[in-house]
Design a protein around this motif. Sequence first.
Motif, PDB file in Angstrom:
ATOM      1  N   HIS A  60       7.455  -9.467 -11.100  1.00 21.85           N
ATOM      2  CA  HIS A  60       8.589  -8.607 -10.615  1.00 21.85           C
ATOM      3  C   HIS A  60       8.310  -8.137 -12.657  1.00 21.85           C
ATOM      4  CE1 HIS A  60      10.422  -9.423  -7.055  1.00 21.85           C
ATOM      5  NE2 HIS A  60      10.397 -10.782  -7.589  1.00 21.85           N
ATOM      6  N   SER A  64       9.990  -3.920 -13.624  1.00 18.95           N
ATOM      7  CA  SER A  64      10.747  -3.320 -14.267  1.00 18.95           C
ATOM      8  C   SER A  64      11.329  -3.085 -15.298  1.00 18.95           C
ATOM      9  CB  SER A  64      11.662  -5.335 -13.683  1.00 18.95           C
ATOM     10  OG  SER A  64      11.075  -5.396 -15.163  1.00 18.95           O
ATOM     11  N   THR A  65      10.179  -2.948 -15.743  1.00 16.33           N
ATOM     12  CA  THR A  65      10.262  -2.574 -17.238  1.00 16.33           C
ATOM     13  C   THR A  65       9.931  -0.217 -17.675  1.00 16.33           C
ATOM     14  OG1 THR A  65       9.880  -4.275 -18.393  1.00 16.33           O
ATOM     15  CG2 THR A  65       9.545  -2.820 -19.813  1.00 16.33           C
ATOM     16  N   ASP A  66      10.829  -0.326 -17.744  1.00 16.38           N
ATOM     17  CA  ASP A  66      11.060   1.236 -17.872  1.00 16.38           C
ATOM     18  C   ASP A  66      11.153   2.027 -19.505  1.00 16.38           C
ATOM     19  OD1 ASP A  66      11.539   4.081 -17.447  1.00 16.38           O
ATOM     20  OD2 ASP A  66      12.815   3.950 -16.340  1.00 16.38           O
ATOM     21  N   ASN A 113      17.194  -3.410 -19.124  1.00 14.49           N
ATOM     22  CA  ASN A 113      15.868  -3.676 -17.829  1.00 14.49           C
ATOM     23  C   ASN A 113      16.891  -4.379 -16.674  1.00 14.49           C
ATOM     24  OD1 ASN A 113      14.417  -5.193 -16.140  1.00 14.49           O
ATOM     25  ND2 ASN A 113      12.555  -5.868 -17.233  1.00 14.49           N
ATOM     26  N   GLN A 114      17.388  -3.790 -15.292  1.00 20.75           N
ATOM     27  CA  GLN A 114      18.080  -4.691 -14.304  1.00 20.75           C
ATOM     28  C   GLN A 114      17.965  -6.073 -13.823  1.00 20.75           C
ATOM     29  OE1 GLN A 114      21.389  -3.072 -14.255  1.00 20.75           O
ATOM     30  NE2 GLN A 114      21.875  -4.767 -13.354  1.00 20.75           N
ATOM     31  N   HIS A 115      16.340  -6.082 -13.926  1.00 18.97           N
ATOM     32  CA  HIS A 115      15.982  -6.996 -13.131  1.00 18.97           C
ATOM     33  C   HIS A 115      15.917  -7.836 -14.141  1.00 18.97           C
ATOM     34  CE1 HIS A 115      13.899  -9.624 -10.832  1.00 18.97           C
ATOM     35  NE2 HIS A 115      13.608  -9.837 -11.638  1.00 18.97           N
ATOM     36  N   THR A 116      16.163  -7.991 -15.254  1.00 16.78           N
ATOM     37  CA  THR A 116      16.167  -9.335 -16.479  1.00 16.78           C
ATOM     38  C   THR A 116      18.227  -9.350 -16.520  1.00 16.78           C
ATOM     39  OG1 THR A 116      15.997  -8.169 -18.413  1.00 16.78           O
ATOM     40  CG2 THR A 116      13.963  -9.314 -17.433  1.00 16.78           C
ATOM     41  N   ASP A 211       9.540  -7.934 -21.958  1.00 17.33           N
ATOM     42  CA  ASP A 211      10.776  -7.999 -20.609  1.00 17.33           C
ATOM     43  C   ASP A 211       9.903  -8.998 -20.171  1.00 17.33           C
ATOM     44  OD1 ASP A 211      12.370  -6.265 -21.537  1.00 17.33           O
ATOM     45  OD2 ASP A 211      11.124  -4.713 -20.246  1.00 17.33           O
TER      46      ASP A 211
END
Length: 255
Positions: A60, A64-66, A113-116, A211
Amino acid sequence: MSSKPTTLDKKLQKELDGFREKVAADAEKVIFEVFPRKVLDLQKLIDSTSELSSPFHLSHAAPSTDATVYSPPSTSSEPEPKKRKLDSGEAVNGVKALSDASHAKNAGKMVSNQHTVDLHERLKREFEVLADLCDKVKLWINLSMPKIEDGNNFGVQIQEDVLSEIHRSQETAYNLRDAARQDYLSRAKICSKILKYPHVEDYALALKEHDEKVLYVSHQNLYDLRNVYAVLTDILHKNIEKLRSPKSNNATTLY
């Protein structure tokens, strides 16, 4: 004529005894129910991290990194009403907030990063639970300590050693709880570099590596939590009799 010694009110003493009994009951529930269950639940969660669907799986990290620098929000073409400056330096009558992108030195926007972020929120709750549980057991042990006197203090030494281990575990929880703040600050510094130097590809790569590291460390934090609960459960169960009755004549060893 000597004054009568001050004593604790009987009603107050009864309420205080009830408080001590509740503290003891809560602590023993933590020791014999909550801690063992936490060990098993965390081990189950660790086992599930090998699956691609687990949020802790390293696959992931990259998606997940933008690292994109988005354009700032467009400003209205209509003229702003005349601004009246206050003594504090703030403006009124339609002035934009200082957080508006148009006031930025390097206009642009980057997303978190919404995942982290979700992982941090999940782990923060776990660290807070650990700290609270440690508090309950620490209070019980402290209230179980006998009055200070000479001789037969082996049980008291065991209590103090166990308290030290619980204190270390609680400090671990506090430090891990602060990891999210440190991560956001570190990530913000990298993002500020990308905003300032958008054509330097290494800054974008640094963000991706950051990330990925956060995801990896979050995965390792599960092991840290599992180990803390396992050690606390072991040392408390092995020494429960001395923790309950530190002045007994049974000279058992600490480990």
